[in-house]
Scaffold this motif. Sequence first.
Motif, PDB file in Angstrom:
ATOM      1  N   MET A 198     -19.001  44.351 -44.652  1.00  0.00           N
ATOM      2  CA  MET A 198     -17.942  45.141 -44.032  1.00  0.00           C
ATOM      3  C   MET A 198     -16.572  44.756 -44.575  1.00  0.00           C
ATOM      4  N   ALA A 199     -15.642  45.681 -44.428  1.00  0.00           N
ATOM      5  CA  ALA A 199     -14.247  45.382 -44.716  1.00  0.00           C
ATOM      6  C   ALA A 199     -13.662  44.653 -43.520  1.00  0.00           C
ATOM      7  N   VAL A 200     -12.984  43.545 -43.753  1.00  0.00           N
ATOM      8  CA  VAL A 200     -12.360  42.813 -42.655  1.00  0.00           C
ATOM      9  C   VAL A 200     -10.837  42.844 -42.752  1.00  0.00           C
ATOM     10  N   ASP A 201     -10.318  43.462 -43.798  1.00  0.00           N
ATOM     11  CA  ASP A 201      -8.879  43.635 -43.948  1.00  0.00           C
ATOM     12  C   ASP A 201      -8.660  44.797 -44.915  1.00  0.00           C
ATOM     13  N   ASN A 202      -7.411  45.020 -45.324  1.00  0.00           N
ATOM     14  CA  ASN A 202      -7.103  46.142 -46.211  1.00  0.00           C
ATOM     15  C   ASN A 202      -6.948  45.708 -47.668  1.00  0.00           C
ATOM     16  N   SER A 203      -7.552  44.571 -48.032  1.00  0.00           N
ATOM     17  CA  SER A 203      -7.413  44.044 -49.392  1.00  0.00           C
ATOM     18  C   SER A 203      -8.262  44.797 -50.403  1.00  0.00           C
ATOM     19  N   GLY A 204      -9.267  45.540 -49.938  1.00  0.00           N
ATOM     20  CA  GLY A 204     -10.197  46.200 -50.851  1.00  0.00           C
ATOM     21  C   GLY A 204     -11.447  45.378 -51.110  1.00  0.00           C
ATOM     22  N   GLU A 205     -11.414  44.099 -50.709  1.00  0.00           N
ATOM     23  CA  GLU A 205     -12.608  43.268 -50.822  1.00  0.00           C
ATOM     24  C   GLU A 205     -13.573  43.594 -49.694  1.00  0.00           C
ATOM     25  N   LEU A 206     -14.829  43.205 -49.873  1.00  0.00           N
ATOM     26  CA  LEU A 206     -15.811  43.326 -48.810  1.00  0.00           C
ATOM     27  C   LEU A 206     -16.257  41.929 -48.392  1.00  0.00           C
ATOM     28  N   ASN A 207     -16.477  41.764 -47.100  1.00  0.00           N
ATOM     29  CA  ASN A 207     -16.966  40.497 -46.587  1.00  0.00           C
ATOM     30  C   ASN A 207     -18.478  40.584 -46.375  1.00  0.00           C
ATOM     31  N   PHE A 208     -19.196  39.571 -46.869  1.00  0.00           N
ATOM     32  CA  PHE A 208     -20.636  39.467 -46.657  1.00  0.00           C
ATOM     33  C   PHE A 208     -20.871  38.323 -45.675  1.00  0.00           C
ATOM     34  N   ASN A 209     -21.274  38.686 -44.466  1.00  0.00           N
ATOM     35  CA  ASN A 209     -21.514  37.690 -43.431  1.00  0.00           C
ATOM     36  C   ASN A 209     -23.027  37.499 -43.278  1.00  0.00           C
ATOM     37  N   TYR A 210     -23.520  36.352 -43.741  1.00  0.00           N
ATOM     38  CA  TYR A 210     -24.953  36.044 -43.666  1.00  0.00           C
ATOM     39  C   TYR A 210     -25.200  35.197 -42.420  1.00  0.00           C
ATOM     40  N   ASP A 211     -25.772  35.806 -41.388  1.00  0.00           N
ATOM     41  CA  ASP A 211     -26.203  35.059 -40.206  1.00  0.00           C
ATOM     42  C   ASP A 211     -27.667  34.706 -40.412  1.00  0.00           C
ATOM     43  N   TYR A 212     -27.994  33.428 -40.401  1.00  0.00           N
ATOM     44  CA  TYR A 212     -29.356  33.028 -40.747  1.00  0.00           C
ATOM     45  C   TYR A 212     -29.919  32.013 -39.759  1.00  0.00           C
ATOM     46  N   MET A 213     -31.194  32.160 -39.468  1.00  0.00           N
ATOM     47  CA  MET A 213     -31.898  31.197 -38.630  1.00  0.00           C
ATOM     48  C   MET A 213     -32.085  29.892 -39.395  1.00  0.00           C
ATOM     49  N   THR A 214     -31.696  28.800 -38.785  1.00  0.00           N
ATOM     50  CA  THR A 214     -31.860  27.509 -39.448  1.00  0.00           C
ATOM     51  C   THR A 214     -33.330  27.123 -39.577  1.00  0.00           C
ATOM     52  N   MET A 215     -34.188  27.759 -38.780  1.00  0.00           N
ATOM     53  CA  MET A 215     -35.625  27.540 -38.899  1.00  0.00           C
ATOM     54  C   MET A 215     -36.144  28.040 -40.257  1.00  0.00           C
ATOM     55  N   PHE A 216     -35.511  29.113 -40.760  1.00  0.00           N
ATOM     56  CA  PHE A 216     -35.977  29.744 -41.986  1.00  0.00           C
ATOM     57  C   PHE A 216     -35.201  29.293 -43.228  1.00  0.00           C
ATOM     58  N   PHE A 217     -33.864  29.302 -43.129  1.00  0.00           N
ATOM     59  CA  PHE A 217     -33.045  29.203 -44.326  1.00  0.00           C
ATOM     60  C   PHE A 217     -31.988  28.104 -44.226  1.00  0.00           C
ATOM     61  N   THR A 218     -31.391  27.790 -45.375  1.00  0.00           N
ATOM     62  CA  THR A 218     -30.281  26.847 -45.450  1.00  0.00           C
ATOM     63  C   THR A 218     -29.049  27.576 -45.979  1.00  0.00           C
ATOM     64  N   GLU A 219     -27.893  26.961 -45.835  1.00  0.00           N
ATOM     65  CA  GLU A 219     -26.668  27.550 -46.378  1.00  0.00           C
ATOM     66  C   GLU A 219     -26.757  27.689 -47.890  1.00  0.00           C
ATOM     67  N   GLU A 220     -27.427  26.756 -48.542  1.00  0.00           N
ATOM     68  CA  GLU A 220     -27.581  26.825 -49.993  1.00  0.00           C
ATOM     69  C   GLU A 220     -28.335  28.086 -50.404  1.00  0.00           C
ATOM     70  N   THR A 221     -29.334  28.478 -49.614  1.00  0.00           N
ATOM     71  CA  THR A 221     -30.062  29.716 -49.903  1.00  0.00           C
ATOM     72  C   THR A 221     -29.135  30.920 -49.805  1.00  0.00           C
ATOM     73  N   MET A 222     -28.250  30.913 -48.796  1.00  0.00           N
ATOM     74  CA  MET A 222     -27.312  32.020 -48.640  1.00  0.00           C
ATOM     75  C   MET A 222     -26.340  32.064 -49.823  1.00  0.00           C
TER      76      MET A 222
END
Length: 456
Positions: A404-428
Amino acid sequence: MTKYYPLTSGQRINFFSWKYSPIKSIVDICTMVHYDAELNEEILKQAIYLAILRNPSSKVRLHLVDKEYKQYFSDAAPEQIEILDYTDKTEDDLRADADAWSKIPFPNKSLDVQLYRVKLIRKAEGKFSIYFCVSHMLFDAFSLMAMVKDMMECYLALRDSKPLPPLKENLMKVYEEDWTYPTSKKHEKDRAFWGNVYKEGGEPKYTSLNGYEAKENFLGKKISPRAGKTLYLFRVAAKHYNARLAKEIADAVNAYAESIQVSPQVIYLLAIRSMLSKVNKDENDVTFMNTVARRATLAQKTGFGTRVLAVLFRAKLDNANMSFREACLEMQRLQFAYYQHSNIDTSEVLDMQTEFYKAPATTGYTTVSVTYQPYIAFAGDEIPTRLETFSTGANTMPCYLTIMAVDNSGELNFNYDYMTMFFTEETMKKTHEHVTKFLKAAMEDPERTLLELNHI
């Protein structure tokens, strides 16, 4: 006499996530809206109350009727907005506090209480932020942003002594459509369509961002090894990882999508599919969930409420012989077909996994869900606005990606919500690195095959 109504299909999927989770904030949506301009505090406070009073979703409460959860519309006045002074604190202080607020469940087991919280944050230089925590059983992200937009339109109208914006549609119009749908001909056609997605394509293939070698994700034994673990009841702890996509890549995606007449969303879905395919031995048959806001009519767009369902998106593509351009066109065709039949309750579609392939309720073929919200236009350029999302600390899917866009910069934000049971931040991090490389390479040469792009 209070009149009670059943939950809608969009509400039910969130309700069951909430019911069976030990973390009762699991279905809450927590967002901070930052205004980077000097605002009038009294007018802003009035605008917040007005937007709440004008929003029919804010009146909804849950009540237990003969052991069944139902909803009703309350005439109770909104609770006082909490005003907090952060003029002598940092953004990091505010962020840390908002993170803690987001993990607090609503009281009284969410029964007969206001299912939203609003905090007005006073900051230095006359600037303000507004923190919202709303139950997903009342709002989806679309309707929350619609209320935020209405709030700022009320602020500008009050400030400039102009008429308030028009009132929104009655929520009951949208509710009634949901209540009549299960007995309609449309439901029969939708159910037949999804049955064919499972039957004609054969059993789907489980894919994880952890890769094919992540054997602990597979059940084997009593069911087909094509299925895998997708849900751990009572173990839903989650974290989130935020990353940005540069404006030049986002602009290139938009331009290319327009040139071949596809939605930019299918290009981002292809990028996620590429990562799932790559780490699973270049698997052709990749399935994920795609969250859809079902708002085709004006009443649905302005009626607020929860109008979101997770749609099964099966992308069975020939990696070795299909170009990126061809894949975009096929993904657009699939998206159109899937969205045409997206009114059906998500749980009803997932039950087909058990019906056809004997997969238990906690197993399946998807580990990633994606939602795409590319626009932010709450107050134009006059009042620069940016969003910040916060995790409740719990998830219903192994990985839930919001683009989603979170400001008017033209960039897009990728927010990865992940279960710690499955994944690590390094995987994201690795996932986002691949997504970025994939998109950049595909924009440079759309005739590359999917297999080539898997290994850029």
